[in-house]
Design an enzyme around this catalytic site. Structure first.
Site, PDB file in Angstrom:
ATOM      1  N   SER A 170       0.834  -1.110  -0.201  1.00  0.00           N
ATOM      2  CA  SER A 170       0.034   0.030  -0.253  1.00  0.00           C
ATOM      3  C   SER A 170       0.897   1.203  -0.130  1.00  0.00           C
ATOM      4  O   SER A 170       1.582   1.541   0.575  1.00  0.00           O
ATOM      5  CB  SER A 170      -0.747   0.484   1.539  1.00  0.00           C
ATOM      6  OG  SER A 170      -1.676  -0.947   1.009  1.00  0.00           O
ATOM      7  N   GLU A 253      -1.156  -2.214  13.242  1.00  0.00           N
ATOM      8  CA  GLU A 253      -2.435  -2.609  12.439  1.00  0.00           C
ATOM      9  C   GLU A 253      -3.359  -2.642  12.513  1.00  0.00           C
ATOM     10  O   GLU A 253      -4.313  -1.768  11.371  1.00  0.00           O
ATOM     11  CB  GLU A 253      -1.248  -3.365  10.965  1.00  0.00           C
ATOM     12  CG  GLU A 253      -2.143  -2.659   9.815  1.00  0.00           C
ATOM     13  CD  GLU A 253      -2.127  -4.367   8.443  1.00  0.00           C
ATOM     14  OE1 GLU A 253      -2.111  -4.023   7.052  1.00  0.00           O
ATOM     15  OE2 GLU A 253      -1.330  -5.086   8.536  1.00  0.00           O
ATOM     16  N   GLU A 385     -10.263 -14.694   8.052  1.00  0.00           N
ATOM     17  CA  GLU A 385     -10.209 -16.702   8.367  1.00  0.00           C
ATOM     18  C   GLU A 385      -8.957 -16.382   9.137  1.00  0.00           C
ATOM     19  O   GLU A 385      -9.259 -17.124  10.315  1.00  0.00           O
ATOM     20  CB  GLU A 385     -10.112 -16.966   7.368  1.00  0.00           C
ATOM     21  CG  GLU A 385     -11.493 -17.936   6.651  1.00  0.00           C
ATOM     22  CD  GLU A 385     -11.325 -16.090   5.148  1.00  0.00           C
ATOM     23  OE1 GLU A 385     -12.921 -16.599   4.541  1.00  0.00           O
ATOM     24  OE2 GLU A 385     -10.223 -15.226   5.628  1.00  0.00           O
TER      25      GLU A 385
END
Length: 405
Positions: A170, A253, A385
């Site tokens: 990013s 994060e 998940e």
């Protein structure tokens, strides 16, 4: 200190913060968080936005609780909350939220593991917004199974040499520095032999290529690393023990993705948006009982999520040990964000299907693009998940089922 004395001290700080904001926050930016500094186009701020960044950066209030010795605000958690309240009242905002990953991920990790020299070198420019950071984690063959990463880092004597490829980096196209996980020992077990490097992005050996997304934005890149060089002091933490450092960054994060919003960016409540587009009854309520019920449930989930964030913050106060709460909150934030986007488009009807053109208001076009971009929320920063696996093992104590023997 008695409670009354503490309250008096906080009110004194509140008056100081309010006065400073009145003197320094440009009225032209009121309520315009994100417009002044956008990570989507990488532009540097100009005019009043640049002046605001300079003022708040020099004050240290871009990172209010970071140590003052490294340029931070040096505030207590209670003072930081008062500052946030005063920013909200003034329509002000933190100009560094959304500006790279220095404030949300790299900076906190350097504060956790950096040497005094590394902190003195890297933290002040982050606080001032002088430099933008990205994170080099995922690779084409190492996504959810990040420990399989193959980017190679070799000790060349007086520097490190790095070769490999990262994906979904990013903001790499705008970044000055990258916090990068690399493999420094290929003979060690998968989770060992990994190190964390602080790498200068402005060198010929690093190329960032944009990845176009369905929403029309390109915040992600694939990053190619060919004989890139890092100084010997680029190693953050211990050699071959970068997995520990890397996990800590992921906690920072995920904590940043739990629903925190830029100050001054308070959105119009979704129930009020609904009343602009759908029929209301004689009591001013949304007439469709099914939509009204689902919207009420969503707003309750938003409230519960916010209260859980407050509880996690209270539990973490004075405790710097790793926590698994960010995994719970990260998944909760993803569900809330995606549900809100779906409800918004449903409420807007045909007006929620616009991509461009004069037939659609700016907010309607934004709603469509937000809905599309939000599909990534349950993937980036560790997939939904993966977070569920962490929750099952580390919070619920369920047996390990994801690793082969």
């Amino acid at each position: 200190m008695a409670d009354g004395a503490g309250d008096t001290t906080l009110e004194t700080f509140r008056a100081e913060a309010r006065g400073w904001l009145e003197a320094n926050f440009p009225a032209s930016l009121k309520g315009k968080a994100g417009a002044a500094m956008s990570e989507l186009d990488g532009r540097r701020p100009t005019g009043d936005a640049a002046a605001w960044l300079k003022a708040v950066g020099e004050k240290g209030w871009t990172t209010p609780t970071w140590p003052a010795e490294y340029g931070g605000g040096g505030l207590t958690g209670k003072q930081a909350r008062v500052l946030q309240e005063e920013m909200d009242r003034a329509g002000a905002f933190n100009p560094l939220l959304g500006f790279g990953m220095g404030v949300t991920m790299i900076g906190p990790t350097i504060l956790d593991y950096g040497t005094p020299e590394q902190k003195a070198k890297h933290i002040p420019p982050i606080v001032r917004g002088d430099l933008r950071w990205c994170v080099g984690y995922s690779e084409p063959g190492a996504g959810s199974d990040l420990a399989s990463l193959q980017t190679k880092c070799v000790d060349a004597g007086d520097h490190w040499v790095i070769n490999g490829q990262k994906i979904w980096t990013s903001g790499a196209q705008w970044s000055d520095w990258c916090g990068m996980l690399v493999r420094t020992d290929f003979d060690a077990k998968k989770h060992d032999g990994i190190s964390f490097m602080l790498v200068d992005m402005h060198q010929p050996g690093i190329e960032a290529r944009l990845i176009k997304l369905i929403s029309g934005d390109s915040p992600f890149c694939e990053t190619f690393i060919t004989d890139a060089v890092a100084a010997k002091d680029a190693l953050l933490g211990e050699l071959n023990h970068g997995w520990t450092v890397g996990k800590r960054l992921l906690q920072h994060e995920r904590a940043s993705q739990t629903g925190a919003r830029p100050s001054g960016a308070r959105a119009v409540p979704l129930n009020e948006v609904a009343k602009r587009y759908v029929e209301v009854d004689e009591k001013g309520r949304i007439a469709d009982p099914d939509l009204r019920t689902r919207l009420a449930e969503h707003l309750m989930h938003v409230r519960a999520h916010g209260l859980t964030i407050n509880r996690a913050m209270a539990e973490a106060r004075g405790n710097n040990s790793p926590s698994n709460a960010p995994s719970v909150l990260k998944n909760s934030a993803a569900v809330i964000g995606q549900t809100q986007a779906e409800l918004t488009l449903e409420i807007m009807g045909h007006q929620g299907l616009g991509w461009e053109g004069d037939d659609f208001a700016a907010g309607e076009i934004t709603a469509v693009r937000t809905w599309l971009a939000g599909k990534a929320m349950s993937i980036y920063g560790g997939s939904f998940e993966i977070q569920n696996n962490i929750i099952s093992k580390r919070i619920l104590g369920l047996p390990e089922t994801t690793q082969s023997s």
